[in-house]
Design a protein around this motif. Structure first.
Motif, short mmCIF file in Angstrom:
data_model
loop_
_atom_site.label_atom_id
_atom_site.label_comp_id
_atom_site.label_asym_id
_atom_site.label_seq_id
_atom_site.Cartn_x
_atom_site.Cartn_y
_atom_site.Cartn_z
N PRO A 1 4.04 -13.71 7.50
CA PRO A 1 5.03 -13.78 8.59
C PRO A 1 5.78 -12.46 8.76
O PRO A 1 5.92 -11.70 7.79
CB PRO A 1 6.00 -14.87 8.12
N ARG A 2 6.25 -12.21 9.98
CA ARG A 2 6.99 -10.96 10.24
C ARG A 2 8.20 -10.84 9.33
O ARG A 2 8.88 -11.82 9.07
CB ARG A 2 7.46 -10.93 11.69
N GLY A 3 8.44 -9.64 8.84
CA GLY A 3 9.59 -9.40 7.99
C GLY A 3 9.30 -9.60 6.51
O GLY A 3 10.15 -9.35 5.67
N THR A 4 8.08 -10.02 6.17
CA THR A 4 7.72 -10.25 4.76
C THR A 4 7.55 -8.93 4.03
O THR A 4 7.89 -8.82 2.85
CB THR A 4 6.39 -11.04 4.66
N GLY A 5 7.00 -7.93 4.70
CA GLY A 5 6.68 -6.67 4.05
C GLY A 5 5.30 -6.78 3.41
O GLY A 5 4.59 -7.75 3.62
N ILE A 6 4.93 -5.78 2.63
CA ILE A 6 3.62 -5.79 1.97
C ILE A 6 3.80 -6.31 0.54
O ILE A 6 4.49 -5.70 -0.26
CB ILE A 6 2.99 -4.39 1.97
N VAL A 7 3.19 -7.45 0.26
CA VAL A 7 3.25 -8.04 -1.07
C VAL A 7 1.94 -7.66 -1.75
O VAL A 7 0.89 -8.23 -1.45
CB VAL A 7 3.40 -9.58 -1.00
N SER A 8 2.01 -6.66 -2.64
CA SER A 8 0.78 -6.09 -3.15
C SER A 8 1.03 -5.26 -4.40
O SER A 8 2.16 -4.91 -4.71
CB SER A 8 0.20 -5.20 -2.05
N ALA A 9 -0.07 -4.92 -5.08
CA ALA A 9 -0.01 -3.97 -6.19
C ALA A 9 0.24 -2.57 -5.61
O ALA A 9 0.02 -2.37 -4.41
CB ALA A 9 -1.34 -4.00 -6.95
N PRO A 10 0.67 -1.61 -6.43
CA PRO A 10 1.00 -0.28 -5.90
C PRO A 10 -0.14 0.43 -5.16
O PRO A 10 0.10 1.06 -4.13
CB PRO A 10 1.39 0.52 -7.16
N LEU B 1 -2.05 0.34 2.62
CA LEU B 1 -1.63 -0.52 3.73
C LEU B 1 -0.47 0.11 4.51
O LEU B 1 -0.41 0.00 5.73
CB LEU B 1 -1.23 -1.90 3.21
N GLN B 2 0.42 0.80 3.79
CA GLN B 2 1.52 1.49 4.47
C GLN B 2 0.97 2.61 5.35
O GLN B 2 1.40 2.78 6.49
CB GLN B 2 2.51 2.07 3.45
N MET B 3 -0.01 3.36 4.82
CA MET B 3 -0.61 4.45 5.60
C MET B 3 -1.36 3.91 6.81
O MET B 3 -1.42 4.58 7.84
CB MET B 3 -1.57 5.26 4.73
N ALA B 4 -1.94 2.71 6.68
CA ALA B 4 -2.69 2.11 7.78
C ALA B 4 -1.76 1.56 8.86
O ALA B 4 -2.20 1.20 9.94
CB ALA B 4 -3.59 1.00 7.26
N GLY B 5 -0.46 1.47 8.55
CA GLY B 5 0.51 0.98 9.54
C GLY B 5 0.67 -0.53 9.53
O GLY B 5 1.22 -1.09 10.46
N GLU C 1 2.51 -3.73 8.42
CA GLU C 1 3.89 -3.97 7.95
C GLU C 1 4.03 -5.23 7.11
O GLU C 1 4.79 -5.24 6.15
CB GLU C 1 4.82 -4.06 9.16
N ASP C 2 3.35 -6.29 7.48
CA ASP C 2 3.50 -7.58 6.79
C ASP C 2 2.13 -8.07 6.34
O ASP C 2 1.26 -8.32 7.16
CB ASP C 2 4.12 -8.61 7.73
N CYS C 3 1.96 -8.21 5.03
CA CYS C 3 0.65 -8.58 4.52
C CYS C 3 0.75 -9.05 3.08
O CYS C 3 1.46 -8.46 2.27
CB CYS C 3 -0.25 -7.35 4.61
N TYR C 4 0.05 -10.15 2.76
CA TYR C 4 -0.12 -10.55 1.36
C TYR C 4 -1.47 -10.00 0.93
O TYR C 4 -2.39 -9.89 1.74
CB TYR C 4 -0.18 -12.07 1.21
N THR C 5 -1.63 -9.68 -0.36
CA THR C 5 -2.95 -9.27 -0.84
C THR C 5 -3.32 -10.11 -2.05
O THR C 5 -2.45 -10.62 -2.76
CB THR C 5 -2.99 -7.78 -1.26
N SER C 6 -4.61 -10.21 -2.27
CA SER C 6 -5.13 -10.94 -3.42
C SER C 6 -6.30 -10.11 -3.94
O SER C 6 -7.14 -9.69 -3.15
CB SER C 6 -5.57 -12.31 -2.95
#
Length: 116
Positions: free
Chosen positions: A25-34, A40-44, A46-51
């Motif tokens: 959901p919007r406003g979550t930010g990137i939930v991820s390992a470093p 993902l930040q470089m790709a633009g 903003e909001d993403c979970y990773t597994s």
């Protein structure tokens, strides 16, 4: 163009590592390992979970798997990328005026009389 979220979850693989990017959901930010977080930040995004699954300690493959997943997000054709649809008339509509003037409707069609 800054992408806030992907349309669906995508996976990327390199070596033994599977990385899955899941829309958040919007406003979550990137939930991820470093490692994936930086990519993902470089790709633009903003909001993403990773597994991640596999030996994520091999950072090169972890980064490549993340990159592969990000690359797959560009394969989706979202509505904002759709081409403008130009509707053309079907031949029936296009030539109906011409046909109505030049052709006379056939009245009662003669049917073959079957001889038994």
């Amino acid at each position: 163009a800054v992408v806030s979220t992907q349309s669906t979850g995508v996976t990327g693989k390199c070596g033994s590592i599977w990385v899955r990017l899941i829309p958040a959901p919007r406003g979550t930010g990137i939930v991820s390992a470093p490692v994936p977080k930086k990519l993902l930040q470089m790709a633009g995004i903003e909001d993403c979970y990773t597994s991640a699954r596999g030996s994520t300690g091999t950072l090169g493959n972890f980064a490549k798997a993340t990159y592969a997943a990000i690359a797959k997000t560009y394969a989706y054709l979202t509505p904002d990328l759709w081409k403008e649809t130009v509707f053309t008339k079907s031949p029936y509509q296009e030539f109906s005026d011409h046909l109505s003037k030049s052709h006379k409707p056939v009245g009662a069609q003669k049917q073959e009389v079957k001889q038994y």
